[in-house]
Design a protein around this motif. Structure first.
Motif, PDB file in Angstrom:
ATOM      1  N   ILE A 149       0.892  -1.299  -0.117  1.00  0.00           N
ATOM      2  CA  ILE A 149      -0.051  -0.205   0.047  1.00  0.00           C
ATOM      3  C   ILE A 149       0.811   1.141  -0.118  1.00  0.00           C
ATOM      4  CG2 ILE A 149      -1.457   1.307   1.416  1.00  0.00           C
ATOM      5  CD1 ILE A 149      -2.857  -1.212   2.124  1.00  0.00           C
ATOM      6  N   ILE A 150       1.798   1.077   0.846  1.00  0.00           N
ATOM      7  CA  ILE A 150       2.608   2.223   1.091  1.00  0.00           C
ATOM      8  C   ILE A 150       3.639   2.665  -0.363  1.00  0.00           C
ATOM      9  CG2 ILE A 150       5.101   3.119   2.125  1.00  0.00           C
ATOM     10  CD1 ILE A 150       4.101   1.519   4.532  1.00  0.00           C
ATOM     11  N   ALA A 151       3.917   1.597  -1.157  1.00  0.00           N
ATOM     12  CA  ALA A 151       4.490   1.671  -2.428  1.00  0.00           C
ATOM     13  C   ALA A 151       3.470   2.210  -3.567  1.00  0.00           C
ATOM     14  CB  ALA A 151       5.416   0.347  -2.730  1.00  0.00           C
ATOM     15  N   GLY A 152       2.323   2.086  -3.467  1.00  0.00           N
ATOM     16  CA  GLY A 152       1.380   2.289  -4.312  1.00  0.00           C
ATOM     17  C   GLY A 152       1.057   1.143  -5.418  1.00  0.00           C
ATOM     18  N   GLU A 153       1.295  -0.004  -4.762  1.00  0.00           N
ATOM     19  CA  GLU A 153       1.179  -1.190  -5.820  1.00  0.00           C
ATOM     20  C   GLU A 153      -0.305  -1.927  -5.422  1.00  0.00           C
ATOM     21  OE1 GLU A 153       4.519  -3.910  -4.380  1.00  0.00           O
ATOM     22  OE2 GLU A 153       6.081  -2.224  -5.057  1.00  0.00           O
ATOM     23  N   THR A 166      -5.588   0.686  -2.795  1.00  0.00           N
ATOM     24  CA  THR A 166      -5.706   1.406  -1.561  1.00  0.00           C
ATOM     25  C   THR A 166      -5.015   2.823  -1.637  1.00  0.00           C
ATOM     26  OG1 THR A 166      -5.985  -0.604  -0.348  1.00  0.00           O
ATOM     27  CG2 THR A 166      -5.398   1.599   1.035  1.00  0.00           C
ATOM     28  N   ARG A 167      -5.806   3.737  -1.347  1.00  0.00           N
ATOM     29  CA  ARG A 167      -5.462   5.399  -1.527  1.00  0.00           C
ATOM     30  C   ARG A 167      -4.778   5.909  -0.366  1.00  0.00           C
ATOM     31  NH1 ARG A 167      -7.197  10.258  -0.933  1.00  0.00           N
ATOM     32  NH2 ARG A 167      -9.057   9.487  -0.191  1.00  0.00           N
ATOM     33  N   LEU A 168      -3.735   6.437  -0.308  1.00  0.00           N
ATOM     34  CA  LEU A 168      -3.267   7.029   0.807  1.00  0.00           C
ATOM     35  C   LEU A 168      -3.948   8.370   1.162  1.00  0.00           C
ATOM     36  CD1 LEU A 168       0.765   6.666   0.516  1.00  0.00           C
ATOM     37  CD2 LEU A 168      -0.890   5.195   1.883  1.00  0.00           C
ATOM     38  N   VAL A 169      -4.349   8.570   2.626  1.00  0.00           N
ATOM     39  CA  VAL A 169      -4.850   9.671   2.660  1.00  0.00           C
ATOM     40  C   VAL A 169      -3.981  10.910   3.223  1.00  0.00           C
ATOM     41  CG1 VAL A 169      -7.243   8.770   2.961  1.00  0.00           C
ATOM     42  CG2 VAL A 169      -5.856   8.972   4.991  1.00  0.00           C
ATOM     43  N   PHE A 170      -2.883  10.482   3.755  1.00  0.00           N
ATOM     44  CA  PHE A 170      -1.741  11.309   4.277  1.00  0.00           C
ATOM     45  C   PHE A 170      -0.435  10.364   4.186  1.00  0.00           C
ATOM     46  CE2 PHE A 170       0.591  12.813   7.869  1.00  0.00           C
ATOM     47  CZ  PHE A 170       0.904  14.183   7.786  1.00  0.00           C
ATOM     48  N   ARG A 171       0.593  11.123   3.859  1.00  0.00           N
ATOM     49  CA  ARG A 171       1.911  10.757   3.757  1.00  0.00           C
ATOM     50  C   ARG A 171       2.975  11.844   4.309  1.00  0.00           C
ATOM     51  NH1 ARG A 171       4.904   6.153   0.470  1.00  0.00           N
ATOM     52  NH2 ARG A 171       6.752   6.373   1.534  1.00  0.00           N
ATOM     53  N   ALA A 210       2.597   6.668   6.761  1.00  0.00           N
ATOM     54  CA  ALA A 210       1.572   6.614   5.764  1.00  0.00           C
ATOM     55  C   ALA A 210       0.242   6.290   6.365  1.00  0.00           C
ATOM     56  CB  ALA A 210       1.748   5.544   4.642  1.00  0.00           C
ATOM     57  N   VAL A 211      -0.810   7.077   5.912  1.00  0.00           N
ATOM     58  CA  VAL A 211      -2.150   6.875   6.495  1.00  0.00           C
ATOM     59  C   VAL A 211      -3.186   6.277   5.318  1.00  0.00           C
ATOM     60  CG1 VAL A 211      -3.994   7.785   7.884  1.00  0.00           C
ATOM     61  CG2 VAL A 211      -1.587   8.380   8.373  1.00  0.00           C
ATOM     62  N   PHE A 212      -3.909   5.556   5.646  1.00  0.00           N
ATOM     63  CA  PHE A 212      -5.050   5.125   4.746  1.00  0.00           C
ATOM     64  C   PHE A 212      -6.246   4.534   5.355  1.00  0.00           C
ATOM     65  CE2 PHE A 212      -1.807   1.721   5.313  1.00  0.00           C
ATOM     66  CZ  PHE A 212      -2.468   0.496   5.606  1.00  0.00           C
ATOM     67  N   SER A 268      -2.662   4.244  10.520  1.00  0.00           N
ATOM     68  CA  SER A 268      -1.447   4.890  10.329  1.00  0.00           C
ATOM     69  C   SER A 268      -0.168   3.940  10.547  1.00  0.00           C
ATOM     70  CB  SER A 268      -1.041   6.290  11.319  1.00  0.00           C
ATOM     71  OG  SER A 268      -0.076   6.821  11.407  1.00  0.00           O
ATOM     72  N   VAL A 269       0.669   3.904   9.689  1.00  0.00           N
ATOM     73  CA  VAL A 269       1.713   2.763   9.545  1.00  0.00           C
ATOM     74  C   VAL A 269       3.106   3.467   9.415  1.00  0.00           C
ATOM     75  CG1 VAL A 269       0.238   1.214   8.930  1.00  0.00           C
ATOM     76  CG2 VAL A 269       1.734   2.291   7.108  1.00  0.00           C
ATOM     77  N   PRO A 270       4.111   3.020  10.101  1.00  0.00           N
ATOM     78  CA  PRO A 270       5.757   3.494   9.606  1.00  0.00           C
ATOM     79  C   PRO A 270       5.977   2.955   8.320  1.00  0.00           C
ATOM     80  CG  PRO A 270       5.594   1.546  11.163  1.00  0.00           C
ATOM     81  CD  PRO A 270       4.223   1.884  10.839  1.00  0.00           C
ATOM     82  N   THR A 271       6.347   3.947   7.403  1.00  0.00           N
ATOM     83  CA  THR A 271       6.941   3.425   5.910  1.00  0.00           C
ATOM     84  C   THR A 271       7.843   2.371   5.867  1.00  0.00           C
ATOM     85  OG1 THR A 271       8.341   5.410   5.840  1.00  0.00           O
ATOM     86  CG2 THR A 271       6.146   5.615   5.124  1.00  0.00           C
TER      87      THR A 271
END
Length: 147
Positions: free
Chosen positions: A22-26, A29-34, A39-41, A54-57
Motif C-alpha cells: 500500500i505504501i509503495a502504491g502497488e 488502496t489510496r493514501l490519505v496522508f503521507r 503513511a495513512v490510509f 497509520s503505519v511506519p513506512t
C-alpha cells in the motif's frame, strides 16, 4: 511462509507485506496522508464513521518489535499519531488511538488505529476501545507510558 498479511523468507526476513505494498502504491488502496516516516490510509472494512490506519513506512512487525532504543521508539509512535492533521478538534476530542496487541493483531506491520465513532457495531466498539481488562487492545498513550 505467509502469516498475517506478510510473506516471510526461511530466515524470517520480510519478502512481501500487504501494508508495504500500500505504501509503495502497488494496489488500489489510496493514501490519505503521507510524510517521510508515516503513511495513512483507510482500512478495507471500517469499524467506525472515521477509521484510519497509520503505519511506519519502514516495516516494523508490531508494538513488541520497536527496538532497543526507547527514544527512537517513542518518536516513531508519536509520528504515527497524525490525528491533528486529519481530524477536526471535535473529532480529536472523541477519538481513540489504539494498537492491537500480538497475537491479536491482524497484519504483521505496526499500525495505529485512529477512530472516531459511532462504531459500525457493538463488536467493533469492544474491539477498538482500550480498557485495562482487554488483552487485545492498548492505547497509544499506554504504549508510550511503558517506554
Amino acid at each position: 511462509m505467509c502469516r498475517k498479511g506478510v510473506e516471510y523468507a526461511a530466515d524470517g526476513s520480510v519478502q512481501k507485506c500487504v501494508f508495504c505494498d500500500i505504501i509503495a502504491g502497488e494496489n488500489d488502496t489510496r493514501l490519505v496522508f503521507r510524510q517521510a516516516d508515516v503513511a495513512v490510509f483507510c482500512p478495507r472494512t471500517k469499524s467506525a464513521a472515521v477509521h484510519y490506519l497509520s503505519v511506519p513506512t519502514a516495516h516494523v512487525k508490531n508494538i513488541r518489535n520497536l527496538g532497543e532504543d526507547k527514544q527512537q521508539a517513542r518518536e516513531l509512535l508519536q509520528k504515527l499519531d497524525v490525528r491533528d492533521k486529519l481530524l477536526t478538534a471535535e473529532q480529536r476530542a472523541r477519538s481513540v488511538a489504539v494498537f492491537h496487541v500480538p497475537p491479536y493483531n491482524s497484519i504483521d506491520h505496526l499500525h495505529l488505529h485512529m477512530i472516531v465513532g459511532p462504531y459500525v457495531s457493538v463488536f467493533d466498539s469492544i474491539k477498538h476501545q482500550p480498557a485495562w481488562w482487554k488483552a487485545w487492545t492498548t492505547s497509544l498513550d499506554e504504549v508510550l507510558s511503558r517506554l
